[in-house]
Design an enzyme around this catalytic site. Structure first.
Site, short mmCIF file in Angstrom:
data_model
loop_
_atom_site.label_atom_id
_atom_site.label_comp_id
_atom_site.label_asym_id
_atom_site.label_seq_id
_atom_site.Cartn_x
_atom_site.Cartn_y
_atom_site.Cartn_z
N ASP A 204 7.78 1.68 2.05
CA ASP A 204 6.99 1.84 3.27
C ASP A 204 6.30 0.55 3.71
O ASP A 204 5.21 0.57 4.29
CB ASP A 204 6.02 3.03 3.17
CG ASP A 204 4.90 2.84 2.17
OD1 ASP A 204 5.03 1.98 1.28
OD2 ASP A 204 3.88 3.56 2.30
N ASP B 88 5.63 -3.45 -1.32
CA ASP B 88 6.97 -2.88 -1.15
C ASP B 88 7.99 -3.99 -0.89
O ASP B 88 9.13 -3.94 -1.37
CB ASP B 88 7.01 -1.92 0.04
CG ASP B 88 6.07 -0.73 -0.11
OD1 ASP B 88 4.87 -0.89 0.18
OD2 ASP B 88 6.54 0.34 -0.55
N ASP C 32 2.75 3.27 5.24
CA ASP C 32 1.80 2.15 5.09
C ASP C 32 2.29 0.94 5.87
O ASP C 32 2.18 -0.20 5.42
CB ASP C 32 1.66 1.82 3.59
CG ASP C 32 0.39 1.03 3.28
OD1 ASP C 32 -0.36 0.71 4.21
OD2 ASP C 32 0.17 0.74 2.09
N TRP D 171 -4.11 -1.53 7.45
CA TRP D 171 -3.12 -1.80 6.40
C TRP D 171 -1.72 -1.85 7.01
O TRP D 171 -0.89 -2.67 6.61
CB TRP D 171 -3.15 -0.73 5.32
CG TRP D 171 -4.43 -0.63 4.56
CD1 TRP D 171 -5.52 -1.47 4.65
CD2 TRP D 171 -4.77 0.38 3.60
NE1 TRP D 171 -6.49 -1.05 3.80
CE2 TRP D 171 -6.08 0.08 3.14
CE3 TRP D 171 -4.12 1.49 3.07
CZ2 TRP D 171 -6.73 0.86 2.18
CZ3 TRP D 171 -4.76 2.27 2.12
CH2 TRP D 171 -6.06 1.95 1.68
N THR E 291 8.84 3.76 -3.26
CA THR E 291 7.53 3.10 -3.40
C THR E 291 6.63 3.45 -2.22
O THR E 291 5.65 2.77 -1.97
CB THR E 291 7.69 1.57 -3.54
OG1 THR E 291 8.37 1.07 -2.39
CG2 THR E 291 8.46 1.20 -4.80
N ASN F 278 0.32 7.50 -1.62
CA ASN F 278 1.71 7.88 -1.34
C ASN F 278 1.89 9.39 -1.39
O ASN F 278 2.72 9.96 -0.67
CB ASN F 278 2.68 7.22 -2.33
CG ASN F 278 2.83 5.74 -2.07
OD1 ASN F 278 2.50 5.25 -0.99
ND2 ASN F 278 3.31 5.01 -3.07
N TRP G 234 1.35 -2.20 -7.59
CA TRP G 234 1.73 -0.80 -7.75
C TRP G 234 3.27 -0.63 -7.70
O TRP G 234 3.87 -0.05 -8.61
CB TRP G 234 1.17 0.05 -6.61
CG TRP G 234 -0.31 0.09 -6.41
CD1 TRP G 234 -1.20 0.83 -7.12
CD2 TRP G 234 -1.07 -0.58 -5.39
NE1 TRP G 234 -2.48 0.66 -6.60
CE2 TRP G 234 -2.43 -0.18 -5.55
CE3 TRP G 234 -0.77 -1.46 -4.34
CZ2 TRP G 234 -3.46 -0.64 -4.70
CZ3 TRP G 234 -1.78 -1.91 -3.52
CH2 TRP G 234 -3.11 -1.53 -3.70
N ASP G 235 3.84 -1.14 -6.60
CA ASP G 235 5.27 -0.90 -6.35
C ASP G 235 6.16 -1.84 -7.16
O ASP G 235 7.23 -1.44 -7.63
CB ASP G 235 5.58 -1.11 -4.86
CG ASP G 235 4.81 -0.15 -3.98
OD1 ASP G 235 4.27 0.85 -4.50
OD2 ASP G 235 4.73 -0.41 -2.76
O1 AGV Z 1 -1.36 3.64 -3.41
C1 AGV Z 1 -0.56 2.54 -3.59
C2 AGV Z 1 0.52 2.41 -2.52
C3 AGV Z 1 1.63 1.49 -2.98
O2 AGV Z 1 2.90 2.06 -2.71
N1 AGV Z 1 0.11 1.84 -1.21
C4 AGV Z 1 0.15 0.39 -1.42
C5 AGV Z 1 1.42 0.17 -2.25
O3 AGV Z 1 2.48 -0.16 -1.38
C6 AGV Z 1 -1.06 2.38 -0.55
C7 AGV Z 1 -2.35 1.62 -0.68
C8 AGV Z 1 -3.41 1.87 -1.52
N2 AGV Z 1 -4.40 0.96 -1.32
C9 AGV Z 1 -3.98 0.09 -0.36
C10 AGV Z 1 -2.70 0.49 0.05
C11 AGV Z 1 -4.57 -1.05 0.26
N3 AGV Z 1 -5.80 -1.48 -0.05
N4 AGV Z 1 -3.86 -1.70 1.19
C12 AGV Z 1 -2.64 -1.28 1.55
N5 AGV Z 1 -2.03 -0.19 1.00
CA CA Z 2 4.28 1.31 -0.86
#
Ligand code: AGV
Ligand code: CA
Length: 320
Positions: A16, A21, A45, A83, A134, A182, A254-255
């Site tokens: 995403d 990612d 995202d 984001w 992811t 996610n 994370w990913d």
């Molecule tokens: O919850 C983690 C997921 C992952 O797949 N996403 C970010 C990674 O691509 C969401 C996310 C959580 N916190 C974020 C996220 C942040 N501070 N900024 C952007 N995305």
């Molecule tokens: Ca992601």
């Protein structure tokens, strides 16, 4: 006689479009153990159009002719726009724009939306496929709902999501903070995939929280400055800076940790946990341990140093 070459995993990647990612996509393009069969972009995202564009540019940089598709299915709980715009920034990085966009072949989306395209990729694959997700599981859930027999075409679902024994990362009015994003974007999709007869390996925040993007990690990519792959990796990591200051939570790998499993599965240890997902109310999107739940192979511990070495060794081999 030489040994037969090890089998390459057939992989479809559904991401995403966040910096992490895109770093994952870059990793996948470097893995000998992976044969990438298709890349789907879920507009969760990210903004769909720049995320598709940057996806194609990264595949182009790697010299890979892999089909792509962009999703149209909505999630219930939208990501913050602050984001989602990161994909615009990534798409504008000089290292991805050395060629005319027409030459790089980034114009125009594939005909089918990602959920339908994913079904075609899975159905037509010569052998069962690993689905690496992811981002949210929306496209995969649609496939399993519409074409239940597709479950037999899936070797393994590898998913970044959930928060089992740690706090979640959703900070939204009306939510208790127990969910990971996610899952929160489309909780019903996770329920649908949990209900399917497919092996699931999940990377929850319990382990991914242990691999933050540190200044040292990002700066290490400066040592191979001039190499497009290392420059892109370092630039993607640089885009994550400021997260702690604006959200109170660090940006983590994370990913990319989840993705590393396809090349170096020994970076994490695993335990099988019976899981359920809460789909309604103030805990929606929370994945919980539940005695009657479905077994999920969950990453439990991570060798953080080994993961950072994996990232650098794969994307900036000269950095030492
Ligand atoms: O919850 C983690 C997921 C992952 O797949 N996403 C970010 C990674 O691509 C969401 C996310 C959580 N916190 C974020 C996220 C942040 N501070 N900024 C952007 N995305
Ligand atoms: Ca992601």
């Amino acid at each position: 006689m030489t040994d037969p070459s090890p089998r390459r995993r057939q992989v479809v990647f559904d991401h995403d479009g966040a910096p992490d990612d895109l770093l994952s996509l870059l990793l996948l393009t470097r893995y000998d153990a992976v044969e990438l069969r298709g890349v789907a972009v879920t507009p969760a995202d990210c903004l769909a159009e720049p995320a598709l564009s940057v996806t194609r540019k990264i595949l182009g940089l790697a010299g890979l002719d892999v089909p792509t598709a962009v999703g149209t299915l909505p999630g219930r709980n939208p990501f913050p726009l602050a984001w989602r715009i990161d994909a615009l920034r990534a798409d504008a990085l000089p290292v991805l724009n050395r060629e005319d966009p027409g030459v790089a072949g980034v114009a125009g989306a594939d005909a089918l939306p990602a959920h339908e395209q994913l079904a075609v990729w899975l159905t037509r694959a010569p052998e069962p496929v690993t689905v690496l997700a992811t981002g949210p599981l929306t496209n995969l859930a649609w496939c399993l709902d519409r074409h239940p027999s597709i479950a037999s075409r899936i070797e393994e679902v590898v998913f970044m999501g959930g928060a089992l024994d740690v706090t979640g990362n959703v900070r939204q009015p009306g939510h208790d903070g127990s969910a990971e994003w996610n899952v929160f974007w489309d909780p019903d999709a996770v329920r649908r995939v949990f209900d399917a007869d497919v092996p699931i390996t999940m990377f929850p925040l319990d382990v991914t929280d242990r691999v933050p993007v540190t200044p040292d990690l990002a700066r290490a990519f400066g040592r191979t400055y001039g190499d497009p792959v290392g420059d892109l990796a370092g630039s993607l990591l640089a885009l994550t800076f400021g997260t702690l200051e604006t959200t109170g939570l660090p940006y983590c790998c994370w990913d990319s940790l989840t993705t590393s499993y396809l090349a170096e599965p020994g970076i994490c240890t695993f335990e099988t946990v019976r899981c359920d997902v809460i789909t309604r109310g103030e805990s929606q999107g929370r994945v919980v341990r539940h005695a009657g739940g479905r077994p999920v192979r969950c990453a439990a511990t991570v060798d953080t140093g080994r993961f950072y070495r994996h990232l650098l060794g794969t994307l900036a081999p000269g950095a030492g």
